[in-house]
Design a protein around this motif. Structure first.
Motif, PDB file in Angstrom:
ATOM      1  N   ALA A 121       4.628  14.622 -10.896  1.00  0.00           N
ATOM      2  CA  ALA A 121       4.879  14.669 -12.344  1.00  0.00           C
ATOM      3  C   ALA A 121       3.774  15.459 -13.044  1.00  0.00           C
ATOM      4  N   MET A 122       2.519  15.221 -12.591  1.00  0.00           N
ATOM      5  CA  MET A 122       1.393  15.943 -13.191  1.00  0.00           C
ATOM      6  C   MET A 122       1.503  17.443 -12.916  1.00  0.00           C
ATOM      7  N   GLU A 123       1.976  17.772 -11.687  1.00  0.00           N
ATOM      8  CA  GLU A 123       2.136  19.184 -11.318  1.00  0.00           C
ATOM      9  C   GLU A 123       3.151  19.858 -12.249  1.00  0.00           C
ATOM     10  N   MET A 124       4.268  19.139 -12.497  1.00  0.00           N
ATOM     11  CA  MET A 124       5.307  19.709 -13.357  1.00  0.00           C
ATOM     12  C   MET A 124       4.806  19.861 -14.794  1.00  0.00           C
ATOM     13  N   LEU A 125       4.119  18.810 -15.277  1.00  0.00           N
ATOM     14  CA  LEU A 125       3.582  18.877 -16.644  1.00  0.00           C
ATOM     15  C   LEU A 125       2.547  19.989 -16.759  1.00  0.00           C
ATOM     16  N   ILE A 158       0.841  -1.203   0.000  1.00  0.00           N
ATOM     17  CA  ILE A 158       0.000   0.000   0.000  1.00  0.00           C
ATOM     18  C   ILE A 158       0.874   1.250   0.000  1.00  0.00           C
ATOM     19  N   GLU A 159       1.914   1.202   0.868  1.00  0.00           N
ATOM     20  CA  GLU A 159       2.826   2.352   0.926  1.00  0.00           C
ATOM     21  C   GLU A 159       3.464   2.607  -0.438  1.00  0.00           C
ATOM     22  N   PHE A 160       3.808   1.498  -1.130  1.00  0.00           N
ATOM     23  CA  PHE A 160       4.441   1.639  -2.441  1.00  0.00           C
ATOM     24  C   PHE A 160       3.458   2.266  -3.437  1.00  0.00           C
ATOM     25  N   LYS A 161       2.186   1.830  -3.350  1.00  0.00           N
ATOM     26  CA  LYS A 161       1.169   2.402  -4.244  1.00  0.00           C
ATOM     27  C   LYS A 161       1.004   3.904  -3.961  1.00  0.00           C
ATOM     28  N   LEU A 162       1.007   4.234  -2.643  1.00  0.00           N
ATOM     29  CA  LEU A 162       0.869   5.645  -2.271  1.00  0.00           C
ATOM     30  C   LEU A 162       2.060   6.454  -2.778  1.00  0.00           C
ATOM     31  N   LEU A 163       3.239   5.819  -2.697  1.00  0.00           N
ATOM     32  CA  LEU A 163       4.457   6.480  -3.176  1.00  0.00           C
ATOM     33  C   LEU A 163       4.324   6.794  -4.668  1.00  0.00           C
ATOM     34  N   LEU A 164       3.866   5.789  -5.418  1.00  0.00           N
ATOM     35  CA  LEU A 164       3.693   5.985  -6.865  1.00  0.00           C
ATOM     36  C   LEU A 164       2.660   7.062  -7.147  1.00  0.00           C
ATOM     37  N   LEU A 165       1.601   7.065  -6.315  1.00  0.00           N
ATOM     38  CA  LEU A 165       0.537   8.052  -6.483  1.00  0.00           C
ATOM     39  C   LEU A 165       1.078   9.473  -6.284  1.00  0.00           C
ATOM     40  N   LEU A 166       1.887   9.639  -5.232  1.00  0.00           N
ATOM     41  CA  LEU A 166       2.438  10.966  -4.948  1.00  0.00           C
ATOM     42  C   LEU A 166       3.442  11.377  -6.024  1.00  0.00           C
ATOM     43  N   LEU A 167       4.250  10.396  -6.487  1.00  0.00           N
ATOM     44  CA  LEU A 167       5.213  10.706  -7.550  1.00  0.00           C
ATOM     45  C   LEU A 167       4.471  11.125  -8.817  1.00  0.00           C
ATOM     46  N   ASN A 168       3.367  10.418  -9.085  1.00  0.00           N
ATOM     47  CA  ASN A 168       2.549  10.742 -10.242  1.00  0.00           C
ATOM     48  C   ASN A 168       1.972  12.162 -10.123  1.00  0.00           C
ATOM     49  N   LEU A 169       1.553  12.487  -8.880  1.00  0.00           N
ATOM     50  CA  LEU A 169       1.003  13.828  -8.614  1.00  0.00           C
ATOM     51  C   LEU A 169       2.037  14.897  -8.916  1.00  0.00           C
ATOM     52  N   ASN A 212       2.457  22.709 -15.035  1.00  0.00           N
ATOM     53  CA  ASN A 212       3.162  23.992 -15.088  1.00  0.00           C
ATOM     54  C   ASN A 212       3.637  24.287 -16.504  1.00  0.00           C
ATOM     55  N   LEU A 213       4.114  23.243 -17.181  1.00  0.00           N
ATOM     56  CA  LEU A 213       4.597  23.434 -18.555  1.00  0.00           C
ATOM     57  C   LEU A 213       3.440  23.762 -19.490  1.00  0.00           C
ATOM     58  N   ARG A 214       2.319  23.009 -19.311  1.00  0.00           N
ATOM     59  CA  ARG A 214       1.177  23.211 -20.205  1.00  0.00           C
ATOM     60  C   ARG A 214       0.542  24.586 -20.023  1.00  0.00           C
ATOM     61  N   SER A 215       0.582  25.075 -18.757  1.00  0.00           N
ATOM     62  CA  SER A 215      -0.109  26.349 -18.507  1.00  0.00           C
ATOM     63  C   SER A 215       0.755  27.558 -18.875  1.00  0.00           C
ATOM     64  N   LEU A 216       1.917  27.302 -19.488  1.00  0.00           N
ATOM     65  CA  LEU A 216       2.742  28.434 -19.919  1.00  0.00           C
ATOM     66  C   LEU A 216       1.978  29.237 -20.966  1.00  0.00           C
ATOM     67  N   LYS A 217       1.880  30.549 -20.752  1.00  0.00           N
ATOM     68  CA  LYS A 217       1.178  31.386 -21.716  1.00  0.00           C
ATOM     69  C   LYS A 217       2.034  31.498 -22.972  1.00  0.00           C
ATOM     70  N   PRO A 218       1.391  31.667 -24.160  1.00  0.00           N
ATOM     71  CA  PRO A 218       2.173  31.750 -25.395  1.00  0.00           C
ATOM     72  C   PRO A 218       3.287  32.792 -25.343  1.00  0.00           C
ATOM     73  N   SER A 219       3.005  33.977 -24.702  1.00  0.00           N
ATOM     74  CA  SER A 219       4.049  35.010 -24.659  1.00  0.00           C
ATOM     75  C   SER A 219       5.251  34.512 -23.867  1.00  0.00           C
ATOM     76  N   ARG A 220       4.959  33.798 -22.768  1.00  0.00           N
ATOM     77  CA  ARG A 220       6.020  33.284 -21.916  1.00  0.00           C
ATOM     78  C   ARG A 220       6.742  32.133 -22.629  1.00  0.00           C
ATOM     79  N   LEU A 221       5.935  31.344 -23.342  1.00  0.00           N
ATOM     80  CA  LEU A 221       6.502  30.220 -24.081  1.00  0.00           C
ATOM     81  C   LEU A 221       7.492  30.742 -25.123  1.00  0.00           C
ATOM     82  N   LEU A 222       7.108  31.857 -25.763  1.00  0.00           N
ATOM     83  CA  LEU A 222       7.970  32.450 -26.783  1.00  0.00           C
ATOM     84  C   LEU A 222       9.280  32.919 -26.144  1.00  0.00           C
ATOM     85  N   SER A 223       9.155  33.600 -24.978  1.00  0.00           N
ATOM     86  CA  SER A 223      10.388  34.096 -24.344  1.00  0.00           C
ATOM     87  C   SER A 223      11.264  32.934 -23.888  1.00  0.00           C
ATOM     88  N   PHE A 224      10.631  31.833 -23.440  1.00  0.00           N
ATOM     89  CA  PHE A 224      11.422  30.659 -23.049  1.00  0.00           C
ATOM     90  C   PHE A 224      12.103  30.042 -24.275  1.00  0.00           C
TER      91      PHE A 224
END
Lengths: 567, 247
Positions: A16-20, A3-14, A22-34
């Protein structure tokens, strides 16, 4: 366990989703500057790569000495990499492991603190190391291309050598952060300040008082230098990570695959052991250390008498708006221990350098003009690179550190020029103290003549002004007001671009600086007519580059600050 | 006091405000209403100078925000919906900082500070660091900072959220007194009862457009028992069948 391992994977997935997300929510103007920054960073990385190729090719052309210098260079480079990563991870961990808003949610969930620690451990390692690894890539590629190593070795370099180095140094940093929080978490700021200063003083005094030994290089000549370098290669059984990794690189060069295999297995084994030990230690210490820092009573916001006197004195000299901004920033800095840690480290580096430089006359015969000029120029270059690194680390984040409270400044009747200039002076004054003191002390130790002293002092002032502007301007363009950790701000693509641009600028200016220094050396050694015109031309180019690098970033930064609030 | 002319704000792939015209008189308490995402906060951010309009003008007390922003901002006190503050300063230090940005001298603002903190019952907390403040306490400290320079216009985004009933009552009293002495109050809220009780005049926007403006009695029709019903009627989305009928 499952169970702990499943929870670990769940949190790691969370995560990863947070990072993705952040990338997806980059505004086009910011994306251009990046994207633009990414292209510029790639160009600069390519130039660094070409420069490294040139260095390798030059060194390999020097008989006897070249190969030894490369080997020594590897050791030093990876030692620095190890130490910087360890310190950077410790500082990142101190804020990321104990992020109050996130932990107060996670700790209420039915997840063990060990699982939370495991997730945060990987997050910390990733955030603190990616930028440093990116900076190492041009160097590694130039090495691989110059020595024509086969393609499969690239995988070995990154997975078998770099990854274990990152994990080992990162784990040491994380353990350091756990212990610091556990031992010092309940202490007051005053206590921390006092003891940090005492420890720093003891280190500097000990280093200064160390009895000097060894012989002057110039007395024994080149043979002595070669034997010195060879001696340092004899320690083939050392298990220190930086020695192991440099041995790994040299094994690739020498086609000694059996030795490379041993090195990779040793490093991977060590990394696995260190990671497991860290996770085990986290299991025991993480929750306890969090409690230790969280059970303090709210602190009063009192200004010190010294601060009051300083502002009373400054009253007649600076306008009320600047005074208000300075006071606010000083109070915030005083009450943010994470930033002191970085400042103490910085002062420690500075002190160690100065102490080592003061000892140079013991090792080298600086009465001769050759060594004097070498150290004069070397000291100037080091002061410039040191300032560039500091500006990227400390000046770049200062606009973002206004945080989401920046609305207050935008709605106040405050010109953004005043705000930018107040930040400029706050950044410039400590930087100029550190950089110019390095140059002045260096010049005094070497006893160079007044003309050269003045040139180097004027040059370091110009370069410090420009580097402050570059970091401040880019810091305003790439401001991220949602981020509160200065280390993370400095590690954003904008921060990395800032470091690249600053370093390129330093290479450019130190090259221009070398010209009058060389002319002076030639004139002093061989006499003849003093090349005044060339001197003046070099100085004009130097000043022109400095002016462009000062005004352009500030202008662009101001434009960014005057545009819509990005909070 | 506030004049918005053809105010338009575009974000990427979104027109948040579409040609908004609005006129708020001096001394008026003006409620700005609308469903979530209607453009209320964008309007407030344009009025306070946090955003720049794509088209149109914001005029505060006769001064164009785009031409002389510092002079315009001198007249405004702003209370945002999320009071992000400098957490490591104490409440007192924060107010002093704000007062200095508005070029006030200590002799001028200290008595006012005592009076406001006393009214909002926060004297005991004034020397604590803001990081230890509750949501309501943060709201109070922002309120004090917005009033400390005696602005001609007070702009508030959801002003009573997080305040306890006593503090909410005190804030309403302060705003009423200010309004009586000629200060304009412009605020957005979802609490329609507050708007009904408190405002001289109000406007409703939806999808970035002004859909109604007037006093309470002007806004409600005969069949509306209260402002809530009128608001729901005015902001109701037409069904697909209605759209097709219209076509």
């Amino acid at each position: 366990m499952a169970i702990e391992f499943k929870l670990l994977l769940l949190l790691l997935n969370l995560k990863a989703m947070e990072m993705l997300g952040n990338l997806r929510s980059l505004k086009p103007s910011r994306l251009l500057s990046f994207t633009v920054s990414g292209v510029i960073a790639a160009v600069i990385a390519f130039l660094v790569y070409r420069f490294d190729l040139f260095v390798f090719s030059y060194l390999m052309g020097v008989p006897e000495l070249g190969r030894l210098v490369i080997a020594r260079f590897f050791e030093i480079a990876f030692l620095v990499f190890f130490l910087v990563l360890m310190i950077s991870t410790a500082l990142t961990a101190l804020s990321m492991l104990y992020r109050e808003d996130e932990l107060s949610l996670l700790l209420t969930l039915p997840v063990s603190s060990a699982t939370i620690f495991t997730v945060k451990y990987f997050e910390v390692i990733l955030f603190s190391s990616w930028a440093l690894v990116a900076l190492a890539v041009p160097f590694i590629l130039s090495y691989a291309v110059y020595f024509k190593i086969n393609f499969s070795a690239y995988f070995t370099i990154f997975a078998g050598l770099m990854l274990p180095l990152v994990l080992i140094s990162g784990s040491v940093g994380v353990v350091g952060a756990l212990l610091i929080r556990l031992l010092l978490g309940g202490k007051s700021r005053r206590w921390l300040f006092k003891w940090s200063a005492i420890v720093l003083l003891i280190i500097v005094l000990t280093a200064t008082a160390l009895k000097l030994s060894g012989t002057r290089v110039s007395e024994k000549g080149l043979a002595y230098l070669i034997s010195l370098l060879e001696d340092s290669q004899t320690d083939q059984n050392s298990l220190l990570p930086h020695k192991l990794i440099s041995r790994g690189f040299l094994s690739i060069l020498e086609d000694r695959w059996d030795q490379l295999q041993r090195v990779v297995l040793t490093l991977l084994g060590m990394a696995a052991l260190v990671v497991l030990l860290t996770l085990d230690l986290g299991k025991v210490l993480y929750y306890r250390s969090w409690l230790k820092g969280s059970d303090r009573a709210p602190t009063k916001g009192r200004s010190s008498a010294l601060l009051k006197i300083s502002f009373w004195t400054l009253k007649r000299w600076i306008s009320p708006v600047y005074r208000a901004l300075f006071r606010k920033d000083i109070l915030e800095f005083r009450r943010y221990p994470l930033q002191w840690g970085q400042s103490f480290l910085l002062l420690g580096f500075w002190a160690m350098y100065v102490v080592n430089f003061v000892n140079i006359p013991h090792y080298f015969n600086i009465d001769g003009y050759f060594w004097k000029m070498i150290f004069y120029y070397g000291n100037f270059c080091f002061a410039c690179f040191f300032t560039a690194a500091l500006a990227g680390r400390f000046v770049f984040p200062i606009i973002s550190l206004e945080g989401q409270a920046f609305w207050l400044l935008k709605t106040a009747p405050l010109a953004m020029e005043s705000f930018l200039w107040s930040k400029f002076w706050q950044a410039f004054l400590p930087l100029i103290f550190l950089s110019s003191s390095m140059v002045i002390i260096g010049n005094l130790v070497l006893g160079v003549d007044t003309g050269l002293q003045q040139v180097s002092l004027l040059s370091i002032i110009i370069i410090t002004i420009s580097l402050t502007s570059v970091s401040l301007g880019l810091g305003a363009i790439f401001a991220d007001f949602s981020q509160r950790n200065p280390m993370k701000i400095a590690n954003t693509p904008g921060g990395i671009l800032c470091i690249f641009i600053s370093l390129t600028f330093v290479v450019l200016l130190t090259t221009v600086f070398a010209w009058p220094a060389y002319l002076h050396y030639k004139f002093t050694t061989f006499q003849g007519i003093f090349p005044l015109n060339e001197w003046i031309t070099a100085i004009i180019i130097y000043i022109a580059l400095g002016v462009v690098a000062t005004l352009l970033p500030l202008k662009l930064g101001l434009k960014a600050l005057n545009s819509d609030l990005k909070v | 006091m506030i004049k918005l002319e053809n105010l338009t704000k575009d974000f990427i792939r979104l027109r948040a405000l579409d040609g908004l015209d609005l006129h708020v008189k001096k001394g008026e308490i003006f409620g700005f209403l609308g469903p979530n995402g209607a453009g209320k906060t964008t309007t407030i951010r344009l009025i306070t100078g946090l955003l720049q309009p794509t088209f149109g003008r914001v005029i505060i007390g006769g001064i164009d925000m785009a031409e002389r922003p510092r002079h315009a901002k001198h007249q405004i006190g702003y209370v945002p919906d999320h009071p992000f503050l400098y957490d490591r300063l104490s409440g007192r230090e924060f107010i002093e900082f704000q007062a200095q940005l508005f070029l006030l001298k200590p002799d001028n603002f200290k008595p006012k500070l005592d009076e406001l903190t006393d009214t909002l019952s926060m004297d005991e907390w004034l020397d604590e660091r803001i990081e230890s403040y509750s949501r309501g306490m943060r709201q109070k400290i922002v309120m004090v900072s917005a009033l400390i320079h005696d602005p001609q216009l007070i702009v508030l985004d959801e002003p009573l959220v997080g305040l306890d009933p006593k503090a909410a009552k005190n804030v309403k009293d302060i705003l009423l007194r200010r309004s009586e002495s000629g200060t304009t109050i412009f605020f957005s809220t979802h609490t329609l009862s507050l708007a009904q009780e408190f405002c001289h005049n109000m406007a409703i926007i939806n999808h970035g457009r002004l859909i109604a403006q007037g006093t309470y009695s002007e806004l409600i029709e005969k069949q509306d028992p209260d402002l809530e019903t009128a608001f729901l009627r005015l902001t109701e989305e037409p069904s697909e069948a209605e759209i097709q009928d219209g076509d």
